[in-house]
Design a protein around this motif. Structure first.
Motif, mmCIF file in Angstrom:
data_model
loop_
_atom_site.group_PDB
_atom_site.id
_atom_site.type_symbol
_atom_site.label_atom_id
_atom_site.label_comp_id
_atom_site.label_asym_id
_atom_site.label_seq_id
_atom_site.Cartn_x
_atom_site.Cartn_y
_atom_site.Cartn_z
ATOM 1 N N ARG A 104 1.184 -1.016 0.108
ATOM 2 C CA ARG A 104 0.181 -0.188 0.071
ATOM 3 C C ARG A 104 0.994 1.428 0.080
ATOM 4 N NH1 ARG A 104 -2.427 -0.974 4.040
ATOM 5 N NH2 ARG A 104 -4.434 -1.922 3.612
ATOM 6 N N VAL A 105 0.410 2.200 -0.224
ATOM 7 C CA VAL A 105 1.598 4.151 -0.406
ATOM 8 C C VAL A 105 0.276 5.147 -0.499
ATOM 9 C CG1 VAL A 105 2.198 4.951 -1.827
ATOM 10 C CG2 VAL A 105 2.536 3.151 -2.755
ATOM 11 N N ILE A 106 -0.002 4.788 0.671
ATOM 12 C CA ILE A 106 -0.732 6.548 1.151
ATOM 13 C C ILE A 106 0.118 7.624 0.908
ATOM 14 C CG2 ILE A 106 -1.511 7.417 2.695
ATOM 15 C CD1 ILE A 106 -1.756 4.261 4.318
ATOM 16 N N VAL A 107 -0.945 8.921 0.069
ATOM 17 C CA VAL A 107 -0.150 9.964 -0.229
ATOM 18 C C VAL A 107 -1.255 10.828 0.213
ATOM 19 C CG1 VAL A 107 1.105 9.019 -3.047
ATOM 20 C CG2 VAL A 107 -1.555 9.805 -2.268
ATOM 21 N N GLY A 108 -1.144 12.509 0.683
ATOM 22 C CA GLY A 108 -1.674 13.474 1.290
ATOM 23 C C GLY A 108 -2.026 12.669 2.840
ATOM 24 N N GLU A 109 -1.409 11.693 3.031
ATOM 25 C CA GLU A 109 -1.052 11.637 4.492
ATOM 26 C C GLU A 109 -1.075 12.311 5.504
ATOM 27 O OE1 GLU A 109 0.018 9.614 8.727
ATOM 28 O OE2 GLU A 109 1.150 10.905 7.307
ATOM 29 N N GLN A 110 -1.763 12.062 6.716
ATOM 30 C CA GLN A 110 -2.062 12.937 7.864
ATOM 31 C C GLN A 110 -2.684 12.046 9.136
ATOM 32 O OE1 GLN A 110 -3.666 17.059 8.497
ATOM 33 N NE2 GLN A 110 -2.140 17.238 10.841
ATOM 34 N N GLY A 111 -2.409 11.722 10.107
ATOM 35 C CA GLY A 111 -2.164 10.661 10.987
ATOM 36 C C GLY A 111 -2.556 9.464 11.122
ATOM 37 N N GLY A 112 -2.018 8.559 9.427
ATOM 38 C CA GLY A 112 -1.982 7.919 9.389
ATOM 39 C C GLY A 112 -3.233 7.661 8.167
ATOM 40 N N LYS A 113 -4.101 8.613 7.768
ATOM 41 C CA LYS A 113 -5.580 8.538 6.587
ATOM 42 C C LYS A 113 -4.718 9.619 5.508
ATOM 43 C CE LYS A 113 -8.386 7.803 10.304
ATOM 44 N NZ LYS A 113 -9.830 7.636 11.294
ATOM 45 N N GLY A 114 -5.353 9.121 4.583
ATOM 46 C CA GLY A 114 -5.034 9.767 3.531
ATOM 47 C C GLY A 114 -5.034 9.035 1.796
ATOM 48 N N VAL A 115 -5.258 8.969 0.605
ATOM 49 C CA VAL A 115 -5.742 9.065 -0.421
ATOM 50 C C VAL A 115 -4.705 7.052 0.168
ATOM 51 C CG1 VAL A 115 -6.216 8.452 -2.843
ATOM 52 C CG2 VAL A 115 -6.071 10.731 -1.320
ATOM 53 N N ALA A 116 -5.125 5.282 -0.691
ATOM 54 C CA ALA A 116 -4.552 4.670 -0.554
ATOM 55 C C ALA A 116 -4.412 4.346 -1.237
ATOM 56 C CB ALA A 116 -5.024 3.885 0.505
ATOM 57 N N VAL A 117 -3.461 3.917 -1.762
ATOM 58 C CA VAL A 117 -3.050 3.077 -3.556
ATOM 59 C C VAL A 117 -2.681 0.942 -2.928
ATOM 60 C CG1 VAL A 117 -2.427 2.780 -6.172
ATOM 61 C CG2 VAL A 117 -2.869 5.161 -5.105
ATOM 62 N N VAL A 118 -3.361 0.403 -3.809
ATOM 63 C CA VAL A 118 -3.082 -1.103 -3.207
ATOM 64 C C VAL A 118 -2.819 -1.760 -4.419
ATOM 65 C CG1 VAL A 118 -3.772 -2.965 -2.058
ATOM 66 C CG2 VAL A 118 -4.565 -0.536 -1.167
ATOM 67 N N TRP A 119 -1.489 -2.766 -4.110
ATOM 68 C CA TRP A 119 -1.394 -3.585 -4.505
ATOM 69 C C TRP A 119 -1.484 -5.040 -4.633
ATOM 70 C CZ3 TRP A 119 0.371 1.130 -4.196
ATOM 71 C CH2 TRP A 119 0.395 1.980 -5.911
ATOM 72 N N HIS A 120 -2.127 -6.071 -4.878
ATOM 73 C CA HIS A 120 -2.294 -6.842 -4.171
ATOM 74 C C HIS A 120 -2.541 -8.327 -4.852
ATOM 75 C CE1 HIS A 120 -6.445 -7.414 -5.457
ATOM 76 N NE2 HIS A 120 -6.094 -5.940 -5.588
ATOM 77 N N GLY A 121 -2.439 -8.843 -4.862
ATOM 78 C CA GLY A 121 -1.873 -10.634 -5.285
ATOM 79 C C GLY A 121 -4.156 -11.463 -4.481
ATOM 80 N N PRO A 122 -4.520 -12.472 -5.101
ATOM 81 C CA PRO A 122 -5.023 -12.880 -5.283
ATOM 82 C C PRO A 122 -6.335 -13.129 -4.356
ATOM 83 C CG PRO A 122 -4.277 -14.330 -5.757
ATOM 84 C CD PRO A 122 -2.961 -13.278 -5.589
ATOM 85 N N ASP A 123 -5.443 -13.245 -2.558
ATOM 86 C CA ASP A 123 -6.085 -13.611 -1.849
ATOM 87 C C ASP A 123 -5.920 -12.350 -0.804
ATOM 88 O OD1 ASP A 123 -6.199 -16.416 -2.459
ATOM 89 O OD2 ASP A 123 -4.559 -16.322 -1.937
ATOM 90 N N ALA A 124 -5.681 -11.136 -1.182
ATOM 91 C CA ALA A 124 -6.382 -9.680 -0.359
ATOM 92 C C ALA A 124 -6.576 -8.876 -0.775
ATOM 93 C CB ALA A 124 -4.495 -9.724 -0.707
ATOM 94 N N ALA A 125 -6.807 -8.233 -0.377
ATOM 95 C CA ALA A 125 -7.303 -7.004 -0.846
ATOM 96 C C ALA A 125 -7.363 -5.950 0.104
ATOM 97 C CB ALA A 125 -9.144 -7.149 -1.129
ATOM 98 N N GLY A 126 -7.331 -4.202 -0.502
ATOM 99 C CA GLY A 126 -7.573 -3.043 0.238
ATOM 100 C C GLY A 126 -8.811 -3.114 1.116
ATOM 101 N N THR A 127 -9.216 -2.448 1.328
ATOM 102 C CA THR A 127 -10.278 -1.044 1.939
ATOM 103 C C THR A 127 -11.432 -0.391 1.287
ATOM 104 O OG1 THR A 127 -9.670 0.327 2.883
ATOM 105 C CG2 THR A 127 -9.272 -1.407 4.418
ATOM 106 N N PRO A 128 -12.519 -0.438 1.192
ATOM 107 C CA PRO A 128 -13.198 0.286 0.356
ATOM 108 C C PRO A 128 -12.716 1.605 0.178
ATOM 109 C CG PRO A 128 -14.717 -1.396 1.787
ATOM 110 C CD PRO A 128 -13.152 -1.298 2.042
#
Length: 186
Positions: A47-71
């Motif tokens: 996961r890469v998080i940009v525009g982060e503050q306090g652990g929150k920001g815009v998340a981009v996720v690269w994942h395998g077939p058995d994993a997924a990011g959050t909505p």
């Protein structure tokens, strides 16, 4: 910030339990992040998080077939065990992600955060050839990579040496960049 990271043969690898790594400087304006990513297991997630503050920001996720990011994440499924070239550009109110020949775009709301985080979940997540490029000048944005304002002149032609100094009463540290040709990257 957490987890166990190591550099092996120039590759940044996360430990088995994953981890989080923060870029040293806040990036409040436009920038481009280019890197290669590899996940070794089906449950691996980078996961890469940009525009982060306090652990929150815009998340981009690269994942395998058995994993997924959050909505709400920009999701990029990738093959297990293969290096994948990725490019992420944040400019204005958009994030554009390119993975191989595929491109994804998402409109984002920019807050006051400028953090850039690399995160890993699951096993075998690795990053390589990570490069952050920030334009020196855009509308409403100036970027100065050292502790003081850079000169207004552009370096063109011939060899040049750039000294950006950081000094205080206790110590002095100098970063020198010799760029006889090309972009001159640190």
């Amino acid at each position: 910030e957490d987890g166990r990271w190591r550099v092996a043969d120039g590759v940044l690898e996360a430990g088995r339990r994953g981890g989080r790594l923060r870029f040293w400087q806040e990036l409040d304006g436009a920038f481009t992040l280019e890197f290669r990513v590899r996940i070794a297991t089906g449950d691996g997630l980078a996961r890469v998080i940009v525009g982060e503050q306090g652990g929150k920001g815009v998340a981009v996720v690269w994942h395998g077939p058995d994993a997924a990011g959050t909505p709400g994440d920009v999701a990029c499924p990738i093959a297990v065990g293969e290096w994948v070239a990725a490019r992420l550009e944040l400019a204005g109110d958009r994030v554009v992600v390119q993975v191989g020949e595929e491109s994804r775009e998402k409109q984002v709301v920019r807050g006051v955060g400028g953090g850039l985080l690399l995160e890993a979940e699951g096993g075998g997540v690795a990053f390589d050839d990570v490069a952050v490029a920030v334009p020196r000048r855009t509308a409403g944005q100036w970027f100065h990579g050292f502790d003081r304002r850079e000169p207004d002149w552009w370096r063109e032609g011939g060899a040049w040496i750039d000294h950006g100094g950081i000094s205080c009463a206790l110590a002095s540290s100098w970063v020198s960049l010799l760029a006889p040709e090309g972009r001159g990257m640190l």
